[in-house]
Design an enzyme around this catalytic site. Structure first.
Site, PDB file in Angstrom:
ATOM      1  N   LEU A  62     -79.016 -85.343  69.246  1.00  0.00           N
ATOM      2  CA  LEU A  62     -80.456 -83.895  69.460  1.00  0.00           C
ATOM      3  C   LEU A  62     -79.198 -82.491  69.726  1.00  0.00           C
ATOM      4  O   LEU A  62     -78.249 -83.370  70.751  1.00  0.00           O
ATOM      5  CB  LEU A  62     -81.114 -83.486  70.240  1.00  0.00           C
ATOM      6  CG  LEU A  62     -82.107 -84.653  69.128  1.00  0.00           C
ATOM      7  CD1 LEU A  62     -83.536 -84.442  70.095  1.00  0.00           C
ATOM      8  CD2 LEU A  62     -82.645 -84.043  68.205  1.00  0.00           C
ATOM      9  N   ASP A  63     -79.137 -81.755  69.289  1.00  0.00           N
ATOM     10  CA  ASP A  63     -78.780 -80.613  69.860  1.00  0.00           C
ATOM     11  C   ASP A  63     -78.455 -80.055  71.480  1.00  0.00           C
ATOM     12  O   ASP A  63     -80.384 -80.058  71.993  1.00  0.00           O
ATOM     13  CB  ASP A  63     -78.728 -78.725  69.526  1.00  0.00           C
ATOM     14  CG  ASP A  63     -78.183 -79.151  68.297  1.00  0.00           C
ATOM     15  OD1 ASP A  63     -77.809 -79.958  67.689  1.00  0.00           O
ATOM     16  OD2 ASP A  63     -78.146 -78.668  66.893  1.00  0.00           O
ATOM     17  N   ARG A  64     -77.793 -79.876  73.127  1.00  0.00           N
ATOM     18  CA  ARG A  64     -78.464 -79.597  73.914  1.00  0.00           C
ATOM     19  C   ARG A  64     -80.162 -78.945  73.981  1.00  0.00           C
ATOM     20  O   ARG A  64     -80.840 -79.313  74.841  1.00  0.00           O
ATOM     21  CB  ARG A  64     -77.452 -79.240  74.486  1.00  0.00           C
ATOM     22  CG  ARG A  64     -77.249 -78.524  76.321  1.00  0.00           C
ATOM     23  CD  ARG A  64     -76.208 -78.431  76.484  1.00  0.00           C
ATOM     24  NE  ARG A  64     -76.020 -78.056  78.122  1.00  0.00           N
ATOM     25  CZ  ARG A  64     -74.716 -78.572  78.675  1.00  0.00           C
ATOM     26  NH1 ARG A  64     -74.110 -78.578  78.549  1.00  0.00           N
ATOM     27  NH2 ARG A  64     -75.192 -78.617  80.349  1.00  0.00           N
TER      28      ARG A  64
END
Length: 243
Positions: A62-64
């Protein structure tokens, strides 16, 4: 004591699935910041009193700035099998996204081609295939409107980097807080209002259906959208695994 950046949603001898807070990296990058992978290895080591290095395999990312469900494998066998499940798209992934613009249709399927600039860590979206592009598909439906914003339920069919963020923006609906893809201003903590809400798949070892659901971040703006959750709709569609 500092709050943990995750909550355990499912755990057995083979898998560890957590609900990640926005803002923490899932795995290392050039910032050198602490990662969820490292934090969870420490968690497993301490809980099970394991000597030496702990094995924990990352199944997907998952993106930050995104919150929600992340799957880790506790054995190499489970990692290999989970990678195969994701590769064959034998998993149903459901995200919630908050946008300010109403989408052109209440429900639709988006098909685009994405080209990622690794230096900028940003994706360009095309309506047709171009050299170096990857096909990206997702479906969405509008769940409702609260506070001048719309809640979309998104089911990515492919798993491309920044896919949901870029495809929704290309449709004219950038996600709240996502200035990288066209939202007009950032929000607190540089998070964006994209949340990996549910996962459904068949356990790679036990062969049992696994349905995980991630509670929303501790955020009053997010929590107002809970009244739009439509559990009955999802329950009726649990057998719909993408081929």
């Amino acid at each position: 004591m500092r709050k943990k950046p995750y909550q355990v949603v499912y755990e057995d001898n083979h898998l560890l699935i957590v609900n990640k807070d926005p803002g923490i990296l899932v795995q290392g990058d050039r910032t050198g910041d602490t990662t969820l992978l490292t934090v969870l290895k420490d968690y497993v080591k301490e809980k099970y009193e394991k000597p030496g290095e702990v094995f924990l395999g990352l199944v997907h990312r998952l993106d930050r700035p995104v919150s929600g469900l992340v799957v880790f494998a506790r054995t190499s066998k489970a990692l290999e099998r989970m990678n195969e499940i994701f590769r064959k798209r034998q998993v149903q992934k459901t995200y919630w996204a908050v946008v300010r613009q109403k989408p052109p249709q209440d429900a639709d399927k988006l098909v685009n081609w994405l080209v990622k600039d690794e230096q900028k860590n940003q994706v360009t979206v095309y309506d047709y295939e171009v050299p170096g592009s990857q096909k990206a598909e997702l479906s969405y439906r509008l769940l409702g409107r609260i506070n001048e914003h719309y809640l979309l339920e998104v089911n990515p069919i492919t798993g491309r980097p920044h896919q949901i963020r870029s495809q929704l923006a290309h449709m004219g609906c950038p996600i709240r807080g996502d200035v990288k893809y066209g939202y007009d201003r950032a929000v607190a903590d540089k998070k964006i209002y994209l949340h990996a809400r549910r996962l459904y798949f068949v356990h790679p070892v036990k062969k049992e259906p696994i349905l995980c659901k991630a509670g929303l971040p501790n955020d009053p703006f997010w929590e107002e959208f809970l009244e739009l959750d439509d559990e009955n709709y999802k329950d009726k569609n649990l057998d719909r695994i993408y081929e």
